[in-house]
Design an enzyme around this catalytic site. Sequence first.
Site, PDB file in Angstrom:
ATOM      1  N   TYR A 194       0.852  -1.192   0.000  1.00 38.18           N
ATOM      2  CA  TYR A 194       0.000   0.000   0.000  1.00 38.18           C
ATOM      3  C   TYR A 194       0.888   1.242   0.000  1.00 38.18           C
ATOM      4  O   TYR A 194       1.658   1.465   0.932  1.00 38.18           O
ATOM      5  CB  TYR A 194      -0.891  -0.051   1.239  1.00 38.18           C
ATOM      6  CG  TYR A 194      -1.852   1.099   1.435  1.00 38.18           C
ATOM      7  CD1 TYR A 194      -2.200   1.975   0.416  1.00 38.18           C
ATOM      8  CD2 TYR A 194      -2.447   1.300   2.683  1.00 38.18           C
ATOM      9  CE1 TYR A 194      -3.093   3.005   0.620  1.00 38.18           C
ATOM     10  CE2 TYR A 194      -3.358   2.326   2.905  1.00 38.18           C
ATOM     11  CZ  TYR A 194      -3.668   3.182   1.873  1.00 38.18           C
ATOM     12  OH  TYR A 194      -4.556   4.206   2.079  1.00 38.18           O
ATOM     13  N   LYS A 219      -1.632  -1.290  -3.962  1.00 39.82           N
ATOM     14  CA  LYS A 219      -2.664  -0.263  -3.831  1.00 39.82           C
ATOM     15  C   LYS A 219      -1.947   1.069  -3.961  1.00 39.82           C
ATOM     16  O   LYS A 219      -1.177   1.462  -3.081  1.00 39.82           O
ATOM     17  CB  LYS A 219      -3.396  -0.361  -2.492  1.00 39.82           C
ATOM     18  CG  LYS A 219      -4.433   0.741  -2.295  1.00 39.82           C
ATOM     19  CD  LYS A 219      -5.078   0.690  -0.913  1.00 39.82           C
ATOM     20  CE  LYS A 219      -6.070   1.840  -0.739  1.00 39.82           C
ATOM     21  NZ  LYS A 219      -6.659   1.870   0.635  1.00 39.82           N
TER      22      LYS A 219
END
Length: 356
Positions: free
Chosen positions: A185, A213
């Site tokens: 992320y 992400k």
Amino acid sequence: MLQPLNSNLRMLFFLLLRCRKNRKWRPPQAAIIPNYHLPMRSFEVKNRTSAEDIKALRLITAIKTPYLPDGRFDLEAYDDLVNMQIVNGAEGMIVGGTTGEGQLMSWDEHIMLIGHTVNCFGASVKVIGNTGSNSTREAIHATEQGFAVGMHAALHINPYYGKTSLEGLISHFDSVLSMGPTIIYNVPSRTGQDIPPRVIHTMAQSPNLAGVKECVGNDRVEHYTGNGIVVWSGNDDQCHDARWNHGATGVISVTSNLVPGMMRELMFGGKNPSLNTKLFPLIEWLFQEPNPIPLNTALAQLGVVRPVFRLPYVPLPQEKRAEFVNLVNQIGRENFVGEKDVQVLDDDDFILVDRY
């Protein structure tokens, strides 16, 4: 009167005396544990999900965690929220992420919620536990526990505040990637440090990297997808274009907590600029203050969670709550989760909990 020793105790005493007399005795080799992560090494975990299974997910909801008035988890409301996501087409859940306020949970709460989600919904949706930390030791321990309770994949952020070097980032992610499918992320606005492509390309050599992400923007998304790396947009306002113009697999969404069916259509139905335009005012409203403050406020106004906030989060002011009522009416109440009429709510309706 003393009872005679049974045969097991006699044998134990015999072995102890023998060991003391034999100065050359050494502990058996099997007692020496090598320095790798036990007991939840990746190939030992039951119900293993492959990284390929995770790569196929297009709509992943960063699910909200609701609370009871004393600040404990409201699991009944949580289960209803997750079920509404599944019914409306979400394929994955991020449990205990920023939206789910993992930063306000103890690790015991965190792992319990992951395990609860797997137990109740793991057959219907992929459960991705946010087990990342700025401490590599904590990230390893939490990820071991998360996979032990059955999560399908882990979400890992880069070390924040106490930032490290690029080589440190690689070592940090390498320490957790061996355990199972992982989404990295990248959200520099929260961590204070961008994860550059060099790090991701290095991590992509692991078969356990499901993807990234990415919150930096669609140019970065296209850079990765052009090199065969799976990406989920981390920005709801950019996810339509990321999906259909830049090669993203899908989105890890906050907005889908409110309108999962519309977000599914945005990810599955092909280019749809009119739907994207229709959703944009809602998305803009949701990010006027740091997430998850507006989302928590909105879900309380919809009557699907109690109006309880764990501090330091507090609800949006009344004028902003009135704006949300207007947005719901414009988009259509039928597109939102829950069945109650949307309300502005009074300031006194909200409960702020400082000890939880």
